[in-house]
Design an enzyme around this catalytic site. Structure first.
Site, PDB file in Angstrom:
ATOM      1  N   TYR A  83       0.834  -1.206   0.000  1.00  0.00           N
ATOM      2  CA  TYR A  83       0.000   0.000   0.000  1.00  0.00           C
ATOM      3  C   TYR A  83       0.867   1.254   0.000  1.00  0.00           C
ATOM      4  O   TYR A  83       0.745   2.116  -0.881  1.00  0.00           O
ATOM      5  CB  TYR A  83      -0.938  -0.003   1.207  1.00  0.00           C
ATOM      6  CG  TYR A  83      -1.600   1.334   1.460  1.00  0.00           C
ATOM      7  CD1 TYR A  83      -2.434   1.907   0.510  1.00  0.00           C
ATOM      8  CD2 TYR A  83      -1.373   2.037   2.647  1.00  0.00           C
ATOM      9  CE1 TYR A  83      -3.036   3.142   0.727  1.00  0.00           C
ATOM     10  CE2 TYR A  83      -1.977   3.266   2.872  1.00  0.00           C
ATOM     11  CZ  TYR A  83      -2.797   3.816   1.918  1.00  0.00           C
ATOM     12  OH  TYR A  83      -3.384   5.027   2.136  1.00  0.00           O
TER      13      TYR A  83
ATOM     14  N   LYS B  89       1.499   3.771  -3.210  1.00  0.00           N
ATOM     15  CA  LYS B  89       1.088   5.168  -3.031  1.00  0.00           C
ATOM     16  C   LYS B  89       2.281   6.099  -3.244  1.00  0.00           C
ATOM     17  O   LYS B  89       2.142   7.185  -3.827  1.00  0.00           O
ATOM     18  CB  LYS B  89       0.497   5.381  -1.639  1.00  0.00           C
ATOM     19  CG  LYS B  89      -0.886   4.820  -1.439  1.00  0.00           C
ATOM     20  CD  LYS B  89      -1.946   5.556  -2.239  1.00  0.00           C
ATOM     21  CE  LYS B  89      -2.321   6.886  -1.616  1.00  0.00           C
ATOM     22  NZ  LYS B  89      -3.457   7.536  -2.345  1.00  0.00           N
TER      23      LYS B  89
END
Length: 494
Positions: free
Chosen positions: A245, A249
């Site tokens: 994640y 990102k």
């Protein structure tokens, strides 16, 4: 920032919000509609195959939700007519390749002529599902497609919007995790890594995913095998980030800066987001993250161990207030990239030791009632200052019992084998949970918020009340946790 009313700025604006069914986007949508009924239009991008499905998801997941209560109280029976006039659910997906985001071409052309502001809050965030180590990582292909390449598609779409004043991208402060000291509000450089051991080539990452998927398809791999392979690939490609994640990102943020050209780009990096402080009402939350994992586990009698950390958290409505404040501050187009850390890390730290005391106090006074109608009696909480101390705690508390049970298995095999297996699974779960949260629980950095403080000062000048407050110094943590956040978790999550 000149003296300029925030509500006045929002009047007549057309705002495009991606990730519209997400937690933050819902609060942002509600606040804009409630405070500025003369906003021209909100286009809400909703992942759906067609407009009817998008409207259905909007009605089921947004309009009917708890958070709309404030707008319902203000507008009463006129709410649905008002929503019909101002809000336009758009079927699409930021993961669709190209510059259309999967939006119908005729509608896309109309949007590109009207949009003043784009807020990109779409992301895939479920990196801690079921606490299993492999499940601690999103499927790498999914995470890259949404968090990384999705950001590229949003930039491509933005460049077609003739009236666009800014692209505001909601990222996460965790893209800078694993660092120590004061972490500055600055963009990530294209190709940089957190471990410094290699240069990151995002095209290589994309190609590697494509080739791996093609190979799996050629071998007729099952869906389960593909999922496992993609999670393992993500683990192997992190370049110093703690999970897929934050890694994907970070790559998305890099590409935004690399490709934006003369677009005005604003990057907001909130830390771990908790329930609402005040709006649309105190304590509303969807899902739980970070320290909430321990609160829920402890309240249900399943968790009484936590690692010491500074809990770098912020209420959700303060993040939304910062989004709106940034819109107004950057209303004059510029090619400058602005980065804001929205965090309590520097100015009003919340230590987990305090959290534990507040949580213990709360559940002693307000025990959770289980499905049999019996109150859960909470245990003594153990704070640990490292992963090593967790292993020591387990060795002292559980391993002697486990060893005795294993020895007794020779005599009472069937029954005690089940008991020892259950205990062993509990120990492994505690270790896996600690490993999953170690990058956050043992995080040593402090997020600088100098830029955010300037934004707060300007906002206070133009709005004397606390309508757009996002100052962490105004949070009284004991009151917030005991009276707002934990009751919110009990009501909406337990």
């Amino acid at each position: 920032m000149e003296l300029f009313c925030i509500n006045q700025f929002l009047e007549g604006k057309t705002i495009f919000i991606s990730g519209a069914t997400g937690y933050l986007a819902k609060i942002l949508t509600e606040k804009i509609l409630r405070l500025q009924p003369h906003v021209k239009r909100l286009y809400l991008l909703i992942r759906a195959p067609n407009s009817n499905s998008a409207k259905e998801r909007f009605n089921n997941e947004v309009l009917s939700n708890y958070y709309m209560i404030s707008s319902k109280e203000k507008l009463g029976p006129d709410l649905h007519g008002f929503i019909e006039e101002k809000v336009f659910p758009v079927a699409g997906d930021i993961a669709c390749d190209g510059d259309s985001l999967g939006i119908n071409s005729e509608l896309k052309d109309e949007m590109c002529r009207e949009i003043d502001i784009i807020v990109n809050s779409a992301a895939t965030t479920r990196f801690d599902e079921r606490y299993r180590i492999l499940r601690a990582f999103c499927k790498y292909d999914t995470a890259i497609r949404i968090n990384t390449l999705g950001a590229v598609n949003v930039v491509k779409f933005s460049k077609q919007c003739t009236k666009l004043k800014m692209l505001l991208h909601v990222s996460t402060a965790c893209v800078c995790s694993e660092r120590e000291g004061l972490i500055l509000e600055k963009p990530l450089n294209y190709g940089e890594t957190l471990n410094g051991s290699s240069r990151l080539d995002i095209d290589v990452e994309k190609k590697l995913v494509e080739e791996t998927l093609k190979d799996l398809q050629g071998r007729n791999a099952t869906e389960k095998e593909v999922t496992l392979a993609m999670r393992i690939l993500g683990i192997e490609r992190l370049h110093g980030w703690p999970n897929t994640y934050t890694f994907t990102k970070a790559m998305g943020g890099m590409l935004l800066g690399h490709l934006k050209e003369d677009l005005q780009l604003i990057i907001l990096r909130p830390t771990i987001i908790l329930s609402t402080y005040k709006e649309p009402f105190p304590g509303w939350i969807e899902g739980y993250r970070g320290v909430d994992t321990f609160i829920v586990g402890y309240g249900k009698g399943k968790q009484n161990v936590a690692q010491v950390c500074i809990s770098y958290v912020i209420p959700a409505d303060m993040v939304v207030n910062s989004v709106i404040a940034a819109m107004v501050t950057h209303r004059v187009p510029s090619s400058h990239t602005a980065v804001y850390h929205i965090s309590s890390s520097r100015r009003n730290q919340l230590k987990l030791g305090d959290v534990v005391q507040f949580v213990v106090d709360y559940f002693k006074k307000n025990p959770w009632i289980d499905e049999r109608g019996k109150p859960i009696k909470v245990k003594k909480f153990h704070l640990l200052d490292s992963t090593a101390s967790l292993h020591k705690y387990i060795a002292i508390r559980y391993m002697p019992i486990l060893n005795i049970l294993k020895l007794a298995n020779l005599i009472l095999f069937q029954y005690l084998q089940a008991v020892s297996t259950t205990l062993e699974r509990s120990i492994n779960r505690a270790i896996r949970l600690a490993e999953l949260h170690k990058p956050y629980a043992l995080f040593k950095g402090i997020f600088d918020d100098t830029n955010a403080e300037i934004l707060r000062m300007a906002t206070r000048e133009i709005n004397a009340d606390d309508t757009f407050n996002f100052d962490p110094r105004t949070i009284q943590w004991e009151n917030y946790l005991k009276e707002i956040h934990i009751p919110g978790l009990v009501k909406y999550i337990f």
